[in-house]
Motif scaffolding. Structure first.
Motif, PDB file in Angstrom:
ATOM      1  N   ILE A 208      19.223   2.233   2.546  1.00 36.33           N
ATOM      2  CA  ILE A 208      18.127   2.512   3.469  1.00 36.33           C
ATOM      3  C   ILE A 208      17.902   4.012   3.661  1.00 36.33           C
ATOM      4  CG2 ILE A 208      19.586   2.414   5.522  1.00 36.33           C
ATOM      5  CD1 ILE A 208      17.234   0.933   6.899  1.00 36.33           C
ATOM      6  N   GLY A 209      18.936   4.808   3.456  1.00 33.32           N
ATOM      7  CA  GLY A 209      18.785   6.249   3.591  1.00 33.32           C
ATOM      8  C   GLY A 209      17.865   6.866   2.570  1.00 33.32           C
ATOM      9  N   HIS A 210      17.515   6.093   1.535  1.00 34.94           N
ATOM     10  CA  HIS A 210      16.644   6.626   0.498  1.00 34.94           C
ATOM     11  C   HIS A 210      15.260   5.985   0.520  1.00 34.94           C
ATOM     12  CE1 HIS A 210      19.815   9.143  -0.926  1.00 34.94           C
ATOM     13  NE2 HIS A 210      20.626   8.117  -0.859  1.00 34.94           N
ATOM     14  N   ILE A 211      14.921   5.410   1.666  1.00 35.20           N
ATOM     15  CA  ILE A 211      13.530   5.078   1.932  1.00 35.20           C
ATOM     16  C   ILE A 211      12.802   6.379   2.269  1.00 35.20           C
ATOM     17  CG2 ILE A 211      11.966   3.945   3.562  1.00 35.20           C
ATOM     18  CD1 ILE A 211      13.951   1.679   3.777  1.00 35.20           C
ATOM     19  N   VAL A 212      11.675   6.597   1.640  1.00 31.87           N
ATOM     20  CA  VAL A 212      10.921   7.840   1.854  1.00 31.87           C
ATOM     21  C   VAL A 212      10.197   7.764   3.197  1.00 31.87           C
ATOM     22  CG1 VAL A 212       9.062   9.316   0.998  1.00 31.87           C
ATOM     23  CG2 VAL A 212      10.652   8.233  -0.609  1.00 31.87           C
ATOM     24  N   VAL A 213      10.465   8.733   4.046  1.00 29.32           N
ATOM     25  CA  VAL A 213       9.810   8.795   5.354  1.00 29.32           C
ATOM     26  C   VAL A 213       8.917  10.024   5.485  1.00 29.32           C
ATOM     27  CG1 VAL A 213      11.621   7.452   6.485  1.00 29.32           C
ATOM     28  CG2 VAL A 213      11.799   9.956   6.418  1.00 29.32           C
ATOM     29  N   ASP A 214       8.984  10.933   4.515  1.00 32.83           N
ATOM     30  CA  ASP A 214       8.147  12.139   4.523  1.00 32.83           C
ATOM     31  C   ASP A 214       7.835  12.506   3.078  1.00 32.83           C
ATOM     32  OD1 ASP A 214       6.855  14.527   4.815  1.00 32.83           O
ATOM     33  OD2 ASP A 214       8.532  15.596   5.732  1.00 32.83           O
ATOM     34  N   PRO A 215       6.689  12.082   2.544  1.00 33.54           N
ATOM     35  CA  PRO A 215       6.367  12.327   1.135  1.00 33.54           C
ATOM     36  C   PRO A 215       6.378  13.799   0.737  1.00 33.54           C
ATOM     37  CG  PRO A 215       4.845  10.742   2.076  1.00 33.54           C
ATOM     38  CD  PRO A 215       5.643  11.285   3.210  1.00 33.54           C
TER      39      PRO A 215
ATOM     40  N   CYS B  32      13.456  11.548   1.619  1.00 39.88           N
ATOM     41  CA  CYS B  32      14.211  10.370   2.055  1.00 39.88           C
ATOM     42  C   CYS B  32      14.689  10.553   3.493  1.00 39.88           C
ATOM     43  CB  CYS B  32      15.425  10.150   1.159  1.00 39.88           C
ATOM     44  SG  CYS B  32      15.054   9.913  -0.591  1.00 39.88           S
ATOM     45  N   ALA B  33      14.964   9.445   4.159  1.00 38.04           N
ATOM     46  CA  ALA B  33      15.488   9.518   5.534  1.00 38.04           C
ATOM     47  C   ALA B  33      16.740  10.380   5.597  1.00 38.04           C
ATOM     48  CB  ALA B  33      15.767   8.109   6.051  1.00 38.04           C
TER      49      ALA B  33
ATOM     50  N   VAL C 271      15.284   7.625  10.936  1.00 41.78           N
ATOM     51  CA  VAL C 271      16.050   6.382  10.855  1.00 41.78           C
ATOM     52  C   VAL C 271      15.204   5.205  11.324  1.00 41.78           C
ATOM     53  CG1 VAL C 271      18.051   5.151  11.793  1.00 41.78           C
ATOM     54  CG2 VAL C 271      18.283   7.524  11.051  1.00 41.78           C
ATOM     55  N   GLY C 272      14.445   5.399  12.393  1.00 40.63           N
ATOM     56  CA  GLY C 272      13.590   4.331  12.894  1.00 40.63           C
ATOM     57  C   GLY C 272      12.541   3.907  11.886  1.00 40.63           C
ATOM     58  N   MET C 273      11.922   4.870  11.210  1.00 31.02           N
ATOM     59  CA  MET C 273      10.923   4.523  10.195  1.00 31.02           C
ATOM     60  C   MET C 273      11.560   3.787   9.014  1.00 31.02           C
ATOM     61  SD  MET C 273       8.130   7.615  10.051  1.00 31.02           S
ATOM     62  CE  MET C 273       9.250   8.994  10.150  1.00 31.02           C
TER      63      MET C 273
END
Length: 299
Positions: free
Chosen positions: A155-162, A174-175, A226-228
């Motif tokens: 989950i830490g490698h979900i992109v939250v800021d392109p 990534c988060a 983390v929330g995103m």
């Protein structure tokens, strides 16, 4: 017939082993630092210290990744000497007559919390470790889910800021680039926080608790990231619960309050209305308990 399972937790900084009973309690444990060269000798040593003359019913292994659960190999990013190392078969050679199971350390953390910690009673959950990096693992329909190769749940490698900072994974935004402890400290320094050279996430948390503006902003950013990430994973996997542990999470509501607030904004689908966030309960034992659960669920 013994009822004890040997659990092994292999990471970039430490190697831990434990004997775990059928109720998920750690009977005996030991840990050693991960050496930079030839960590297999340290693995054998810590296993020998824990097992002694005891018989074991099986061995569960949680390892830093990437892992390949089909091949039984591990390639921890922080252990360059171990790339595609055959950890499962190597451990199995020490215990030839019992089952040996392998999963990523994030999966084991989630499974441990699901069995004996904050995830008890849930069926679809994600476990997160917010520390130096942001790791994670999934329990879906009550069982650990590693995906095609065993690496699902990162989950830490979900992109939250392109447009965000480069990540150690090779991606960007990534988060982990926002919520990993060293990244939080680096951002705070860049924003003007007069941090000493030895500053870490714990010192940053202490400064935030004392009301310092920049450290508070660092935790706000981390909680939002983390929330995103949780919101995205929950939407895809229909999750009911996120359990968060790790060193950064020890800051408590400094992290959890912005996480929950962000979920109210980003987890808008009707089936996510009951999505809950809880603090992990097992601390450093979660991965060991989860590794033991791999064996319990396989027999």
């Amino acid at each position: 017939m013994t009822d004890l399972v040997l659990a092994l937790d292999f990471g970039g900084t430490k190697i831990a082993a434990a004997l775990v009973d059928p109720f998920g309690s750690v009977v005996r444990s030991a840990r050693v630092p991960t050496p930079s060269e030839n960590p297999w000798d340290a693995v054998v040593s810590v296993i020998s210290e824990v097992v002694g003359d005891s018989a074991v019913a099986g061995v569960g292994i949680g390892s830093a990744g990437p892992v390949d659960t089909t091949a039984g190999t591990v390639s921890p990013i922080n252990v360059p000497s171990w790339q595609e190392f055959p950890l499962r078969s190597s451990v199995a050679s020490l215990f030839p007559d019992v089952p040996v199971e392998l999963a990523g350390d994030g999966v084991c953390m989630a499974l441990g919390e699901h069995w004996r910690g904050a995830g008890q009673g849930s069926t679809f959950m994600v476990g997160l470790v917010v520390s130096t990096g942001v790791g994670g693992g999934l329990v879906l329909d009550g069982r650990p889910f590693g995906g095609r190769t065993g690496n699902a749940g990162h989950i830490g490698h979900i992109v939250v800021d392109p447009e965000g900072e480069p990540c150690t994974c090779g991606g960007r935004g990534c988060a982990e680039t926002i919520a990993g402890g060293p990244r939080m400290v680096a951002w705070a320094r860049h924003a003007g926080w007069p941090a000493p050279d030895h500053a870490d996430a714990a010192l940053l948390a202490a400064a935030a608790l004392s009301g310092e503006e920049i450290p508070l902003a660092a935790f706000e950013r981390a909680g939002q990231a983390v929330g995103m990430a949780i919101a995205g994973a929950a939407a895809v996997c229909d999750l009911e619960l996120a359990v968060i542990g790790g060193g950064v999470a020890q800051a408590g509501e400094l992290l959890f309050e912005p996480v929950r607030r962000t979920l109210k904004t980003h987890a808008g689908l009707s089936y996510l209305a009951g999505l809950e966030v809880r603090a992990a309960e097992l601390g450093g034992e979660a991965g060991l308990v989860g590794a033991a659960a791999l064996v319990r669920q396989s027999v």
